[in-house]
Scaffold this motif. Structure first.
Motif, PDB file in Angstrom:
ATOM      1  N   VAL A   9      12.788 -26.875 -30.659  1.00  0.00           N
ATOM      2  CA  VAL A   9      13.022 -28.267 -31.038  1.00  0.00           C
ATOM      3  C   VAL A   9      13.727 -28.288 -32.386  1.00  0.00           C
ATOM      4  N   ILE A  10      14.832 -29.017 -32.463  1.00  0.00           N
ATOM      5  CA  ILE A  10      15.513 -29.267 -33.729  1.00  0.00           C
ATOM      6  C   ILE A  10      15.515 -30.769 -33.915  1.00  0.00           C
ATOM      7  N   GLY A  11      14.910 -31.221 -34.998  1.00  0.00           N
ATOM      8  CA  GLY A  11      14.820 -32.662 -35.215  1.00  0.00           C
ATOM      9  C   GLY A  11      14.384 -32.994 -36.620  1.00  0.00           C
ATOM     10  N   ASN A  12      13.949 -34.222 -36.807  1.00  0.00           N
ATOM     11  CA  ASN A  12      13.524 -34.705 -38.117  1.00  0.00           C
ATOM     12  C   ASN A  12      12.007 -34.773 -38.191  1.00  0.00           C
ATOM     13  N   VAL A  13      11.470 -34.260 -39.291  1.00  0.00           N
ATOM     14  CA  VAL A  13      10.031 -34.314 -39.517  1.00  0.00           C
ATOM     15  C   VAL A  13       9.657 -35.777 -39.718  1.00  0.00           C
ATOM     16  N   GLY A  14       8.715 -36.254 -38.914  1.00  0.00           N
ATOM     17  CA  GLY A  14       8.356 -37.671 -38.928  1.00  0.00           C
ATOM     18  C   GLY A  14       7.139 -38.005 -39.767  1.00  0.00           C
ATOM     19  N   THR A  15       6.324 -37.007 -40.078  1.00  0.00           N
ATOM     20  CA  THR A  15       5.140 -37.212 -40.921  1.00  0.00           C
ATOM     21  C   THR A  15       5.027 -36.045 -41.882  1.00  0.00           C
ATOM     22  N   ARG A  32       4.507 -34.193 -37.132  1.00  0.00           N
ATOM     23  CA  ARG A  32       5.274 -34.725 -36.000  1.00  0.00           C
ATOM     24  C   ARG A  32       6.753 -34.478 -36.261  1.00  0.00           C
ATOM     25  N   ILE A  33       7.494 -34.214 -35.175  1.00  0.00           N
ATOM     26  CA  ILE A  33       8.935 -34.022 -35.267  1.00  0.00           C
ATOM     27  C   ILE A  33       9.594 -34.851 -34.161  1.00  0.00           C
ATOM     28  N   PHE A  53       7.225 -34.959 -30.855  1.00  0.00           N
ATOM     29  CA  PHE A  53       6.420 -33.769 -30.600  1.00  0.00           C
ATOM     30  C   PHE A  53       5.429 -33.581 -31.748  1.00  0.00           C
ATOM     31  N   THR A  54       4.221 -33.167 -31.431  1.00  0.00           N
ATOM     32  CA  THR A  54       3.252 -32.782 -32.448  1.00  0.00           C
ATOM     33  C   THR A  54       3.284 -31.264 -32.561  1.00  0.00           C
ATOM     34  N   VAL A  55       3.504 -30.778 -33.765  1.00  0.00           N
ATOM     35  CA  VAL A  55       3.594 -29.339 -34.019  1.00  0.00           C
ATOM     36  C   VAL A  55       2.334 -28.898 -34.738  1.00  0.00           C
ATOM     37  N   VAL A  56       1.761 -27.782 -34.294  1.00  0.00           N
ATOM     38  CA  VAL A  56       0.579 -27.206 -34.932  1.00  0.00           C
ATOM     39  C   VAL A  56       0.910 -25.770 -35.311  1.00  0.00           C
ATOM     40  N   ALA A  57       0.779 -25.445 -36.586  1.00  0.00           N
ATOM     41  CA  ALA A  57       1.047 -24.096 -37.088  1.00  0.00           C
ATOM     42  C   ALA A  57      -0.243 -23.507 -37.646  1.00  0.00           C
ATOM     43  N   TRP A  58      -0.389 -22.203 -37.504  1.00  0.00           N
ATOM     44  CA  TRP A  58      -1.622 -21.513 -37.900  1.00  0.00           C
ATOM     45  C   TRP A  58      -1.354 -20.468 -38.981  1.00  0.00           C
ATOM     46  N   THR A  59      -2.366 -20.114 -39.709  1.00  0.00           N
ATOM     47  CA  THR A  59      -2.432 -19.057 -40.735  1.00  0.00           C
ATOM     48  C   THR A  59      -1.296 -19.165 -41.749  1.00  0.00           C
ATOM     49  N   SER A  60      -0.544 -18.077 -41.975  1.00  0.00           N
ATOM     50  CA  SER A  60       0.467 -18.093 -43.044  1.00  0.00           C
ATOM     51  C   SER A  60       1.598 -19.082 -42.744  1.00  0.00           C
ATOM     52  N   LEU A  61       1.949 -19.262 -41.472  1.00  0.00           N
ATOM     53  CA  LEU A  61       2.977 -20.241 -41.116  1.00  0.00           C
ATOM     54  C   LEU A  61       2.492 -21.658 -41.437  1.00  0.00           C
ATOM     55  N   ALA A  62       1.205 -21.915 -41.275  1.00  0.00           N
ATOM     56  CA  ALA A  62       0.630 -23.217 -41.628  1.00  0.00           C
ATOM     57  C   ALA A  62       0.790 -23.482 -43.123  1.00  0.00           C
ATOM     58  N   GLU A  63       0.545 -22.461 -43.934  1.00  0.00           N
ATOM     59  CA  GLU A  63       0.685 -22.619 -45.383  1.00  0.00           C
ATOM     60  C   GLU A  63       2.135 -22.870 -45.775  1.00  0.00           C
ATOM     61  N   GLN A  64       3.073 -22.157 -45.139  1.00  0.00           N
ATOM     62  CA  GLN A  64       4.491 -22.348 -45.445  1.00  0.00           C
ATOM     63  C   GLN A  64       4.982 -23.726 -45.008  1.00  0.00           C
ATOM     64  N   ALA A  65       4.583 -24.163 -43.826  1.00  0.00           N
ATOM     65  CA  ALA A  65       4.989 -25.490 -43.347  1.00  0.00           C
ATOM     66  C   ALA A  65       4.468 -26.566 -44.286  1.00  0.00           C
ATOM     67  N   ASN A  66       3.238 -26.431 -44.725  1.00  0.00           N
ATOM     68  CA  ASN A  66       2.645 -27.416 -45.628  1.00  0.00           C
ATOM     69  C   ASN A  66       3.358 -27.430 -46.977  1.00  0.00           C
ATOM     70  N   GLN A  67       3.790 -26.265 -47.434  1.00  0.00           N
ATOM     71  CA  GLN A  67       4.429 -26.158 -48.740  1.00  0.00           C
ATOM     72  C   GLN A  67       5.878 -26.642 -48.732  1.00  0.00           C
ATOM     73  N   TYR A  68       6.634 -26.337 -47.668  1.00  0.00           N
ATOM     74  CA  TYR A  68       8.078 -26.561 -47.693  1.00  0.00           C
ATOM     75  C   TYR A  68       8.574 -27.760 -46.896  1.00  0.00           C
ATOM     76  N   LEU A  69       7.808 -28.262 -45.948  1.00  0.00           N
ATOM     77  CA  LEU A  69       8.282 -29.387 -45.134  1.00  0.00           C
ATOM     78  C   LEU A  69       7.797 -30.716 -45.680  1.00  0.00           C
ATOM     79  N   LYS A  71       8.364 -35.267 -44.819  1.00  0.00           N
ATOM     80  CA  LYS A  71       8.887 -36.307 -43.938  1.00  0.00           C
ATOM     81  C   LYS A  71      10.370 -36.527 -44.207  1.00  0.00           C
ATOM     82  N   GLY A  72      11.165 -36.630 -43.125  1.00  0.00           N
ATOM     83  CA  GLY A  72      12.583 -36.893 -43.232  1.00  0.00           C
ATOM     84  C   GLY A  72      13.460 -35.657 -43.197  1.00  0.00           C
TER      85      GLY A  72
END
Length: 85
Positions: A9-15, A32-33, A53-69, A71-72
């Motif tokens: 999926v390539i899109g815009n982060v919605g939340t 959400r994306i 789409f609702t995206v769920v990331a775990w462990t180190s990827l979860a930390e990176q998504a939270n840090q770098y992503l 909304k928008g």
């Protein structure tokens, strides 16, 4: 024979991503994306359809998504599809 369950999926982060922790301390981040496509209807009018789409990331990827992503932002997500309905 093994199957294949892969989605891209390539899109815009919605939340903004939301990180939480499992009882054993593993980080989990969800967000959400949205993807949009344009098409011509039967009447020739241009229409746009958005799929969420609702995206769920775990462990180190979860930390990176939270840090770098946030909304928008535009994001590329690759993983497996799990439908709830």
């Amino acid at each position: 024979m093994a199957g294949l369950n892969k989605i891209t999926v390539i899109g815009n982060v919605g939340t903004d991503p939301e990180m939480r922790y499992t009882p054993n301390g593993s980080p989990v981040t969800s967000f959400r994306i949205a993807t949009s496509r344009s098409y011509s209807g039967q009447d020739g009018e241009r229409k746009q359809e958005t799929e969420w789409f609702t995206v769920v990331a775990w462990t180190s990827l979860a930390e990176q998504a939270n840090q770098y992503l946030s909304k928008g932002q535009r994001a590329y997500v690759e993983g497996r599809l799990h439908s709830n309905t």
